[in-house]
Design a protein around this motif. Structure first.
Motif, PDB file in Angstrom:
ATOM      1  N   LEU A 132      43.073 -11.117  34.354  1.00 32.40           N
ATOM      2  CA  LEU A 132      42.403 -11.986  35.316  1.00 32.40           C
ATOM      3  C   LEU A 132      42.164 -11.176  36.573  1.00 32.40           C
ATOM      4  N   THR A 133      40.899 -10.940  36.864  1.00 29.94           N
ATOM      5  CA  THR A 133      40.574 -10.036  37.968  1.00 29.94           C
ATOM      6  C   THR A 133      40.851 -10.701  39.317  1.00 29.94           C
ATOM      7  N   ASP A 134      41.162  -9.865  40.285  1.00 25.99           N
ATOM      8  CA  ASP A 134      41.541 -10.329  41.621  1.00 25.99           C
ATOM      9  C   ASP A 134      40.375 -10.088  42.580  1.00 25.99           C
ATOM     10  N   MET A 165      47.809 -10.555  35.000  1.00 28.10           N
ATOM     11  CA  MET A 165      47.305 -10.818  36.340  1.00 28.10           C
ATOM     12  C   MET A 165      47.014  -9.504  37.067  1.00 28.10           C
ATOM     13  N   GLN A 166      45.834  -9.428  37.683  1.00 31.70           N
ATOM     14  CA  GLN A 166      45.514  -8.240  38.476  1.00 31.70           C
ATOM     15  C   GLN A 166      45.815  -8.531  39.945  1.00 31.70           C
ATOM     16  N   MET A 167      46.237  -7.499  40.633  1.00 29.11           N
ATOM     17  CA  MET A 167      46.531  -7.647  42.055  1.00 29.11           C
ATOM     18  C   MET A 167      46.014  -6.416  42.796  1.00 29.11           C
ATOM     19  N   VAL A 168      45.195  -6.654  43.815  1.00 29.51           N
ATOM     20  CA  VAL A 168      44.656  -5.521  44.584  1.00 29.51           C
ATOM     21  C   VAL A 168      45.325  -5.439  45.950  1.00 29.51           C
ATOM     22  N   CYS A 169      45.263  -4.236  46.518  1.00 29.87           N
ATOM     23  CA  CYS A 169      45.923  -3.983  47.804  1.00 29.87           C
ATOM     24  C   CYS A 169      45.028  -4.325  49.000  1.00 29.87           C
ATOM     25  N   ARG A 170      43.802  -4.691  48.690  1.00 29.52           N
ATOM     26  CA  ARG A 170      42.821  -4.890  49.758  1.00 29.52           C
ATOM     27  C   ARG A 170      43.126  -6.106  50.644  1.00 29.52           C
ATOM     28  N   ASP A 171      43.640  -7.187  49.998  1.00 32.80           N
ATOM     29  CA  ASP A 171      43.645  -8.475  50.700  1.00 32.80           C
ATOM     30  C   ASP A 171      44.997  -8.973  51.195  1.00 32.80           C
ATOM     31  N   ARG A 172      46.057  -8.333  50.743  1.00 28.55           N
ATOM     32  CA  ARG A 172      47.381  -8.856  51.118  1.00 28.55           C
ATOM     33  C   ARG A 172      48.254  -7.720  51.613  1.00 28.55           C
ATOM     34  N   ASN A 173      49.142  -8.083  52.526  1.00 27.10           N
ATOM     35  CA  ASN A 173      50.141  -7.085  52.904  1.00 27.10           C
ATOM     36  C   ASN A 173      51.357  -7.231  51.990  1.00 27.10           C
ATOM     37  N   ARG A 174      52.338  -6.409  52.224  1.00 24.20           N
ATOM     38  CA  ARG A 174      53.487  -6.360  51.299  1.00 24.20           C
ATOM     39  C   ARG A 174      54.235  -7.694  51.251  1.00 24.20           C
ATOM     40  N   ILE A 212      53.998 -15.850  34.370  1.00 25.07           N
ATOM     41  CA  ILE A 212      53.161 -14.658  34.217  1.00 25.07           C
ATOM     42  C   ILE A 212      54.063 -13.440  34.052  1.00 25.07           C
ATOM     43  N   ARG A 213      53.756 -12.636  33.056  1.00 21.86           N
ATOM     44  CA  ARG A 213      54.664 -11.544  32.704  1.00 21.86           C
ATOM     45  C   ARG A 213      54.018 -10.155  32.775  1.00 21.86           C
ATOM     46  N   ASN A 214      52.713 -10.131  33.055  1.00 18.50           N
ATOM     47  CA  ASN A 214      52.013  -8.840  33.134  1.00 18.50           C
ATOM     48  C   ASN A 214      51.287  -8.754  34.469  1.00 18.50           C
ATOM     49  N   LEU A 215      51.411  -7.594  35.106  1.00 17.44           N
ATOM     50  CA  LEU A 215      50.759  -7.429  36.400  1.00 17.44           C
ATOM     51  C   LEU A 215      50.091  -6.056  36.470  1.00 17.44           C
ATOM     52  N   VAL A 216      48.780  -6.062  36.738  1.00 23.73           N
ATOM     53  CA  VAL A 216      48.083  -4.788  36.896  1.00 23.73           C
ATOM     54  C   VAL A 216      47.884  -4.528  38.389  1.00 23.73           C
ATOM     55  N   CYS A 217      48.322  -3.349  38.813  1.00 23.79           N
ATOM     56  CA  CYS A 217      48.317  -3.013  40.244  1.00 23.79           C
ATOM     57  C   CYS A 217      47.134  -2.103  40.571  1.00 23.79           C
ATOM     58  N   LEU A 218      46.287  -2.557  41.473  1.00 26.87           N
ATOM     59  CA  LEU A 218      45.045  -1.836  41.762  1.00 26.87           C
ATOM     60  C   LEU A 218      44.812  -1.673  43.261  1.00 26.87           C
ATOM     61  N   SER A 219      44.002  -0.674  43.612  1.00 21.95           N
ATOM     62  CA  SER A 219      43.615  -0.514  45.018  1.00 21.95           C
ATOM     63  C   SER A 219      42.673  -1.646  45.416  1.00 21.95           C
ATOM     64  N   ALA A 255      34.965  -8.711  56.605  1.00 20.92           N
ATOM     65  CA  ALA A 255      36.418  -8.918  56.501  1.00 20.92           C
ATOM     66  C   ALA A 255      37.198  -7.714  57.002  1.00 20.92           C
ATOM     67  N   LYS A 256      38.416  -7.961  57.441  1.00 26.09           N
ATOM     68  CA  LYS A 256      39.345  -6.869  57.772  1.00 26.09           C
ATOM     69  C   LYS A 256      40.098  -6.572  56.485  1.00 26.09           C
ATOM     70  N   ASN A 257      40.166  -5.333  56.093  1.00 24.17           N
ATOM     71  CA  ASN A 257      40.937  -5.051  54.889  1.00 24.17           C
ATOM     72  C   ASN A 257      42.394  -4.780  55.260  1.00 24.17           C
ATOM     73  N   VAL A 258      43.246  -4.809  54.261  1.00 17.70           N
ATOM     74  CA  VAL A 258      44.672  -4.703  54.563  1.00 17.70           C
ATOM     75  C   VAL A 258      45.202  -3.310  54.188  1.00 17.70           C
ATOM     76  N   TYR A 259      45.234  -3.039  52.903  1.00 20.68           N
ATOM     77  CA  TYR A 259      45.753  -1.746  52.441  1.00 20.68           C
ATOM     78  C   TYR A 259      47.055  -1.363  53.153  1.00 20.68           C
ATOM     79  N   ASP A 260      47.948  -2.324  53.236  1.00 21.40           N
ATOM     80  CA  ASP A 260      49.270  -2.059  53.794  1.00 21.40           C
ATOM     81  C   ASP A 260      49.966  -1.037  52.900  1.00 21.40           C
ATOM     82  N   ILE A 261      49.892  -1.297  51.594  1.00 18.93           N
ATOM     83  CA  ILE A 261      50.421  -0.329  50.633  1.00 18.93           C
ATOM     84  C   ILE A 261      49.293   0.014  49.662  1.00 18.93           C
ATOM     85  N   ASP A 262      49.414   1.127  48.973  1.00 16.33           N
ATOM     86  CA  ASP A 262      48.364   1.490  48.015  1.00 16.33           C
ATOM     87  C   ASP A 262      48.834   1.160  46.597  1.00 16.33           C
TER      88      ASP A 262
END
Lengths: 329, 219, 223
Positions: free
Chosen positions: A56-58, A84-93, A108-115, A127-134
């Motif tokens: 499921l794309t984020d 579940m996909q999760m990107v670093c663009r929209d949320r901080n840690r 949910i048992r699977n998580l794909v971590c993306l920029s 929008a202001k991007n976040v990229y708190d972590i990569d």
């Protein structure tokens, strides 16, 4: 370690499939630009028996869509295996860890971590991007939450740590080419369990990439699912060729242009690509991204000889510890 | 050029912030700096100025524009002299300010010229590749083109300023440019800065320039 | 240096609506170098506003005064215009955002910015400036071959490059170099590419603006 040998890290069905050495099939579902769960649920129902997991794309390409967390729950309820996909663009840690805890609590048992794609591509360009972590830091954070029972700050998760099967992306078609394999290794070191690659059109370059991966022994440490995208027309291929980080050989565009039934040809190409990828050492599965063409997924899976999907075998299922501590790696 | 066309022969603009130039200029009794050029401009195009651009709309015949030309000493200024020796006839509405290089023409100076009542301004420099300071003319051209936008924004109109390349040997071209610019400004009418004159002009002409650029920059 | 650029004249005009006596204040530091708010720009701005008001008929009778200070980021220079600042009803600062605030803190008049303050950077060539430093408060340039990923990577990725790096360019803009391609190339040249294999941990943003407004104190030179 051999992925199949160890006890399981999570309750993920995808982990079981990959661990028992089966060639895995995952597919992408793009959540809608609305508050309706209909499409996600019907796609999940259509895909649940022909794939081992559904991504499921984020908010892909930075376009606001129904959240990947909510969509994952819909898929789960429809009988699917959400990734579940999760990107670093929209949320901080803070938000990310919170969503991971929430997602796990919802099954949910699977998580794909993306920029994540930069917001300048989307429908919220101011929008202001976040990229708190990569993405690599995110992978490591999720692994430590699972295996070390700690939050990013080091604070202990005393009960019920989220045990996610961790996915990451790799793009064999981005630059610098030589560094791509090394960066993949970084992701593995950070804690990635499986990799889904950018869609492959240029099989030659992909094979070269996989050769380097195998040479470094990375295929023994992670499961690589090669990306496949069926195209509906030569125009679509031409467009994808212009996207940074994508490569589409001209011969493919020509073939598509000449085809009388372009959709059929698109399916043919996808099926041929999957068959070819199965022959490439180190490839443990495919990830089908039929963007806005989800109905193509069962057809491709069928024609590529990927059906029926294997069941989870008892002996491996029993091998799974109920609440395992950190497994050896 | 004729004596009448000269704004002043004694003014040579030099960089005021260069101590060497300033010292040399002082020794030679040369007036330096934007301030002095501005004073010369005032004399040439100021509303109270007599000769050039006598305000015809005040009842002294048809309106004539006031046009100021910043001319590089090495080319346009020599071309002007040549035009004079050749006895070429050209616009009586322009005045020449001699510059050490077209690149010395400050944007602030051109703006000031418009503030003081100029209806048009142009800068004339050497042919490309011939600048004595290598790229002064190219820089001047870029600045003038940039200034066009600003003049549009402040309601004066970018078409009232132009840059030309002229070689020292091109007397006839110098005359042609002077006429061309005069023609252009005549069509545009008095500068929008001079409201009264513009209104009178519009009334007299019954015509095309009644619209000012007052909307520009309002938003 | 701080790199800034002028706001559109129409916007400045709006900011000064109704002002009868305006003081334009330039700054001889960074904004002089990047030609946004030095003495020359102050004069140009004054002329441009006068022309705009003359042609549009707005702000009739308004008067414009000009000053250019050595710096607008130190109180003693701000003090130099105390007399004239008392005579005007608006000040247009052509300094960076720092200068605007110093003027506003010192003088009880309407102070408005004439510039948009852009970034900490330097000249790429005459007339072109580029962003170089993210002012993050915790320099990691020693890890990245002297190229800053915090500000020069569009996603501030510390373990780059992302999948959008293409032919050395960033996915966001074809004119922007991919910072991580530059880092990779330089580390390769220096024979230190193995250092990029270490996972850079999450950054401590509390040392950046995220920790709240910052202050630097050098105790031994305080009076």
């Amino acid at each position: 370690m051999s992925p199949a040998a160890a006890a399981f890290k999570t309750d993920s069905k995808l982990e079981r499939i990959l661990s028992q050495g089966d060639f895995a099939v995952t597919a992408e579902i793009g959540p809608p630009k609305s508050a309706s769960s209909k499409g996600v649920r019907s796609n999940a129902a259509m895909m649940k028996d022909v794939t081992d997991g559904q991504n499921l794309t984020d908010n892909q390409t930075a376009i606001v869509r129904l959240s990947s967390l909510a969509a994952s729950v819909h898929v789960k309820e429809a009988g699917g295996e959400p990734i579940m996909q999760m990107v670093c663009r929209d949320r901080n840690r803070i938000a990310m860890q919170s969503d991971i805890l929430g997602a796990y609590s919802l099954g949910i048992r699977n998580l794909v971590c993306l920029s994540g794609d930069h917001q300048s591509f989307g429908n919220q360009q101011t929008a202001k991007n976040v990229y708190d972590i990569d993405s690599i830091q995110l992978i490591n954070m999720v692994r430590r939450m699972r295996d070390d029972h700690v939050l990013l700050s080091g604070e202990e998760i005393k009960v019920a740590p989220p045990k996610m099967y961790i996915g990451a992306a790799a793009n064999p078609f981005a630059d610098p080419f030589e560094f791509r394999v090394l960066r993949l290794e970084k992701k593995i070191n950070a804690g990635a369990d499986f990799i889904q690659t950018q869609c492959v059109f240029d099989l030659e370059r992909f094979a070269r990439f996989m050769e380097l991966v195998v040479k470094r022994g990375l295929d023994k440490r992670v499961h690589i699912l090669a990306g496949v995208t069926p195209a509906k027309s030569d125009k679509a291929l031409r467009y994808m060729k212009t996207v940074p980080g994508m490569m589409v050989p001209d011969s493919l565009i020509e073939r598509m242009a000449k085809a009388e039934n372009k959709e059929e040809e698109g399916l043919n190409i996808a099926v041929e690509t999957i068959k070819a990828m199965r022959q490439i050492p180190g490839v443990h599965g495919v990830h089908i991204m039929a963007i806005a063409w989800e109905s193509a997924v069962p057809v491709i899976a069928e024609r590529a000889g990927l059906l029926p999907r294997p069941a989870i075998r008892e002996e491996t299922a029993q091998a799974a510890p109920a609440e395992g501590k950190k497994t050896a790696d | 050029m004729t004596e009448e066309h000269k704004a002043s022969l004694t003014v040579v603009a030099m960089p005021t912030d260069c101590p060497t130039c300033a010292a040399e200029a002082e020794k030679a009794g040369i007036v330096v700096g934007n301030g002095e050029i501005a004073a010369t401009m005032e004399a040439a195009v100021g509303l109270e100025a007599g000769a050039a651009g006598a305000a015809g709309v005040d009842g002294q015949g048809p309106w004539r524009p006031k046009i100021l030309a910043f001319c590089c000493y090495f080319c346009a200024y020599s071309a002007a002299d040549l035009a004079g020796s050749m006895r070429l006839q050209y616009s009586p509405d322009m005045r020449v300010i001699e510059m050490p290089c077209s690149g010395k023409t400050d944007i602030a100076l051109i703006l000031e010229a418009f503030e003081k009542g100029a209806d048009g301004v142009y800068v004339a420099g050497c042919l490309e590749g011939d600048c004595h300071f290598l790229k002064g003319n190219i820089r001047a051209k870029k600045r003038v083109n940039g200034l066009k936008k600003l003049l549009d924004q402040v309601g004066v109109g970018g078409e009232r300023v132009e840059f030309f390349n002229v070689a020292g040997s091109q007397g006839p071209r110098f005359a042609q440019i002077a006429d061309e610019m005069t023609e252009r400004i005549l069509k545009l009418g008095p500068s929008p800065v001079k409201k009264a004159q513009r209104a009178a002009y519009a009334a007299a002409a019954g015509g095309p320039t009644a619209q000012t650029n007052s909307e520009v920059g309002a938003k | 240096m701080i790199v800034a650029e002028q706001k559109p004249i129409a916007e400045i005009d709006r900011l000064l609506e109704g002002a009868k006596k305006v003081l334009i204040v330039g700054c001889r530091e960074c904004v002089t170098v990047c030609q946004a708010g030095g003495e020359k720009e102050v004069n140009t701005m004054a002329s441009a506003l006068r022309l705009l008001w003359a042609t549009s008929g707005r702000n009739p009778g308004a008067e414009i005064l000009t000053e250019t200070l050595e710096r607008q980021c130190e109180p003693e220079y701000i003090e130099q215009i105390v007399k004239v600042a008392g005579e005007v009803d608006a000040i247009l600062s052509l300094a960076c955002g720092v200068g605007v605030q110093y003027l506003a803190e010192r003088y009880p008049v309407w102070v408005v910015p004439g510039l948009n303050t852009k970034f900490a950077g330097g000249a790429l060539e005459q007339g072109v400036w580029t962003e170089k430093c993210g002012l993050c408060g915790d320099c990691i340039l020693y890890k990245t071959g002297g190229i800053c990923p915090v500000i020069r990577c569009s996603k501030s990725i510390l373990n780059g490059p992302c999948g959008g790096s293409h032919n050395g360019k960033c996915e966001v803009n074809e004119e922007t170099d991919c910072a991580w391609q530059l880092i990779y190339d330089r580390m390769t040249k220096l024979g230190k590419v193995d250092r990029l294999l270490e996972i850079e941990p999450p950054k401590d943003w509390s040392k950046s603006r995220d920790g709240g407004p910052r202050k630097v104190v050098k105790e031994e030179i305080r009076i």
